[in-house]
Scaffold this active site. Structure first.
Site, PDB file in Angstrom:
ATOM      1  N   ASP A 392      -8.890   5.217  -2.431  1.00 23.86           N
ATOM      2  CA  ASP A 392      -7.776   6.122  -2.657  1.00 23.86           C
ATOM      3  C   ASP A 392      -8.293   7.543  -2.829  1.00 23.86           C
ATOM      4  O   ASP A 392      -9.117   7.804  -3.695  1.00 23.86           O
ATOM      5  CB  ASP A 392      -7.093   5.656  -3.953  1.00 23.86           C
ATOM      6  CG  ASP A 392      -5.657   6.050  -4.021  1.00 23.86           C
ATOM      7  OD1 ASP A 392      -5.160   6.612  -3.047  1.00 23.86           O
ATOM      8  OD2 ASP A 392      -5.041   5.767  -5.058  1.00 23.86           O
ATOM      9  N   ASP A 454       3.290   8.248  -2.851  1.00 22.79           N
ATOM     10  CA  ASP A 454       3.555   6.982  -3.534  1.00 22.79           C
ATOM     11  C   ASP A 454       5.028   6.632  -3.418  1.00 22.79           C
ATOM     12  O   ASP A 454       5.901   7.471  -3.615  1.00 22.79           O
ATOM     13  CB  ASP A 454       3.233   7.118  -5.026  1.00 22.79           C
ATOM     14  CG  ASP A 454       1.741   7.117  -5.278  1.00 22.79           C
ATOM     15  OD1 ASP A 454       0.977   7.308  -4.316  1.00 22.79           O
ATOM     16  OD2 ASP A 454       1.342   6.921  -6.434  1.00 22.79           O
TER      17      ASP A 454
HETATM   18  C1  GAL Z   1      -2.324   6.756  -6.420  1.00 19.26           C
HETATM   19  C2  GAL Z   1      -2.029   5.769  -5.340  1.00 19.26           C
HETATM   20  C3  GAL Z   1      -1.320   4.615  -5.987  1.00 19.26           C
HETATM   21  C4  GAL Z   1      -2.263   4.004  -7.004  1.00 19.26           C
HETATM   22  C5  GAL Z   1      -2.760   5.063  -8.002  1.00 19.26           C
HETATM   23  C6  GAL Z   1      -3.849   4.529  -8.915  1.00 19.26           C
HETATM   24  O1  GAL Z   1      -2.866   7.867  -5.903  1.00 19.26           O
HETATM   25  O2  GAL Z   1      -1.258   6.348  -4.327  1.00 19.26           O
HETATM   26  O3  GAL Z   1      -0.921   3.668  -5.012  1.00 19.26           O
HETATM   27  O4  GAL Z   1      -3.339   3.409  -6.338  1.00 19.26           O
HETATM   28  O5  GAL Z   1      -3.243   6.183  -7.330  1.00 19.26           O
HETATM   29  O6  GAL Z   1      -4.331   5.482  -9.806  1.00 19.26           O
END
Ligand code: GAL
Length: 656
Positions: A392, A454
């Protein structure tokens, strides 16, 4: 600014009145502004800094985010609404956004697509007689996160008080959750992928997904050397030594009957030849995920979902220890005492196991990331038995402060190389909503890439994410998928990890969500608490004909047609038929239903699918995939009523 106000009024012929008074947007109750990220800020940008667009600073306004909405009750008292709208200068990637003003269900002003650096656009609209005004900021079609949107110097001229109104979650409007799909038959039916990509020399684990009464016995003819089948559990394991294509005849048999289906095993360079199907901890548990929650999810999947092809149990952020050990290993924190054991127990259920990290020094949730330890982490995960990595994009800006496409891609290539050096097939998910990631995600060696921000279980967000995916669809092919984020169905957390609630989407919105993701060949990652799953959600997740659209081995790019009554999405399937979704999408009306606070049953919309619009001629058998029912033979066109915010998902098979 006063001068500008009068210029605006002159330019746009806004009505004026001697006794009108000014109410600034920032004087309304901004708690009622709904947005997908952060909180609305009064006289500041969403990050808390000054409101600044294209170098011009504004004293007043609301700093929000795209996507957001605010409903204002005017009840015919206001004369006009004027101001500027623009993308705040503090947008890291300068994503696209669009501002809209909707007066009593009519679009009265749109900014068109704006992005960072463009000057703010002025607006002034006549509000005489208008009861409700909606201020929307929409995704501008590129899926990029960090869209910081500003309503600037925005003010109403009004004869008396006006107020902002709450927007309640849409599920409150229409609570009836109805089930469309019949129960699977008692006799065996083999489901799931028809093709499996594996790398010679790496461990294989494949559970034959089959519905029907147990006990059942399985057989697999022409299995390649190195693989064996457990005939009672239907689990195929082992290691293929020799590259090649192997056509295996799978058979499932019980006292109720039998089913046979071919599985093509491609032993070569490519894996993940159909979109991954699994569960991810984030949308229900957030950073509060722990071993027991993961085990519960695995128990449920092993018992009730694996029959339909669901396979991955993926832990998102929140598993990491605070420090690496002396040799650089990143172990689990106290919530995850033994990953090797956990992974083993998941594999024992015939399921696969996924993990999460970030290319920066920290993850999005503030835990340790993989920067500088890519090879070490890949080796650790391989040792545990990891089958999937969500990598990520977070905190890499500490390494490359002015991110460009090339700079963002680089750490993904580094991790790809690290994964290539370990002896496991690890599905590789390239991080969240990076700019134009669908053009470079495959070059970075990804199997899937997050094309969007998200997701949340809010209709505006689901539509904004889902209905623009045609932009990136052309790059989809077996092993390479756009990832519009998780399925927000069932019991979810809010924020995430807190306030567990049933998805705020209505039943029809959830049918839309799953249908659209399947038409797009999207990875299907369930975001809900699997240990509390209701019949409606089970029905959504276990319709094998709908799942087959997602898992179709051709993974053909989906296409979209816009019609006045809604949208048509369609893709070719391997058997020569076409899957088509007729969607009744209307992002506006829900605002009014919510404002009334009533249970409103919206009318269905009649939609006609003209076959020639899809390039089709001749006669077609039409099948309703959610109901698993044949609807008849049609020539030229097919007409149907589509529920409000809902879908008709059909399959057209040419009639000889
Ligand atoms: C975001 C991501 C989410 C989740 C989160 C965890 O950036 O898009 O799906 O993984 O981080 O911290």
């Amino acid at each position: 600014m006063l001068f500008m106000k009068w210029v605006l009024i002159f330019l746009f012929c806004c009505p004026v009145h001697l006794f009108a008074r000014t109410v600034y947007l920032d004087e309304l109750d901004t708690r009622y502004m709904v947005q997908d990220w952060g909180y609305p800020q009064v006289n500041k940008s969403v990050l808390g800094g000054p409101l600044r667009v294209a170098g011009v600073q504004y004293d007043r306004g609301i700093g929000t985010h795209s996507i957001s909405r605010l409903l204002v009750a005017l009840e015919g008292k206001a004369l006009s609404f004027s101001g500027w709208a623009g993308a705040d200068d503090l947008n890291d990637f300068g994503g696209n956004m669009e501002f809209e003003l909707i007066a009593d269900e009519v679009l009265v002003w749109t900014s068109g697509v704006l992005h960072k650096g463009m000057p703010a656009l002025p607006f002034c609209i006549d509000l005489r007689g208008v009861r409700k005004l909606a201020l929307l900021v929409k995704e501008g079609g590129d899926g990029i996160m960090y869209d910081h949107a500003d309503w600037l110097d925005a003010r109403f001229e009004t004869m008396s008080g006006i107020m902002a109104e709450p927007c309640v979650p849409s599920a409150k409007i229409n609570e009836a959750k109805y089930i469309l799909t019949p129960q699977p038959s008692a006799s065996p039916r083999i489901n799931g992928p028809k093709v499996l990509g594996v790398r010679p020399g790496n461990p294989v684990l494949f559970t034959i997904p089959a519905t029907g009464e147990r006990p059942m016995r399985f057989n697999a003819e022409h299995l390649p050397d190195g693989l064996t089948l457990d005939p009672v559990r239907g689990v195929i394991k082992g290691t293929i030594r020799q590259a090649g294509t192997y056509n295996v005849a799978l058979k499932a048999e019980s006292s109720w009957g039998s089913d046979i289906r071919m599985l093509r095993i491609e032993a070569g360079d490519r894996i993940c030849l159909t979109p991954p199907m699994g569960w991810n901890s984030w949308n229900c548990w957030g950073l509060k995920v722990d071993e027991q929650k993961v085990k519960d999810a695995a128990d449920f999947m092993g018992k009730s979902l694996v029959q339909h092809g669901w396979a991955y149990i993926n832990i998102d952020d929140g598993w990491e220890a605070e420090q690496r050990s002396g040799d650089g290993t990143l172990n689990g924190n106290a919530k995850f005492p033994d990953f090797r054991r956990l992974c083993g127990s998941i594999h024992d259920k015939g399921l696969k196991f996924g993990i999460y990290s970030s290319p920066g020094p920290q993850t999005c949730g503030g835990h340790l990331g993989s920067y500088g330890y890519e090879q070490k982490d890949a080796a650790t995960w391989a040792d545990w038995g990891v089958d999937y990595l969500k990598y990520d994009y977070c905190y890499y800006s500490q390494i490359a402060p002015a991110p460009t496409e090339v700079l963002i891609k680089h750490p993904y290539v580094v991790m790809r190389q690290a994964l290539d050096r370990v002896k496991r097939d690890i599905v590789y998910c390239v991080g969240f909503g990076a700019p134009r990631v669908w053009y470079w995600g495959q070059e970075a060696g990804g199997n899937q890439w997050r094309t969007t921000r998200d997701i949340t279980d809010e209709w505006n967000v689901v539509t904004a994410i889902g209905f623009f995916q045609d932009v990136c669809a052309p790059v989809v092919r077996p092993g390479q998928y756009n990832d519009p984020d998780m399925l927000v169905v069932g019991r979810l957390g809010q924020g995430w990890g807190d306030k567990v609630h049933d998805s705020y989407l209505t039943a029809d919105e959830q049918y839309t969500h799953v249908s659209l993701w399947c038409l797009q060949s999207a990875p299907l990652l369930i975001g809900c608490d699997l240990s509390h799953i209701d019949d409606f959600t089970m029905n959504l997740l276990t319709n094998d004909e709908v799942i087959a659209v997602d898992q179709d081995p051709l993974a053909m790019p989906v296409r979209k047609l816009i019609r006045p009554e809604g949208q048509v999405w369609y893709k070719w399937l391997e058997d020569g038929s076409m899957a088509v979704g007729l969607f009744n999408v209307d992002p506006y009306f829900i605002l009014w239903d919510q404002a009334k606070g009533e249970t409103v049953q919206r009318e269905k919309t009649a939609m006609t699918l003209t076959f020639s619009d899809l390039g089709l001629t001749g006669r077609f058998k039409v099948r309703d995939l959610w109901r698993q029912q044949d609807l008849g033979i049609f020539e030229g066109s097919y007409s149907t009523a589509v529920p409000y915010h809902g879908v008709r998902l059909i399959k057209l098979t040419p009639e000889k």
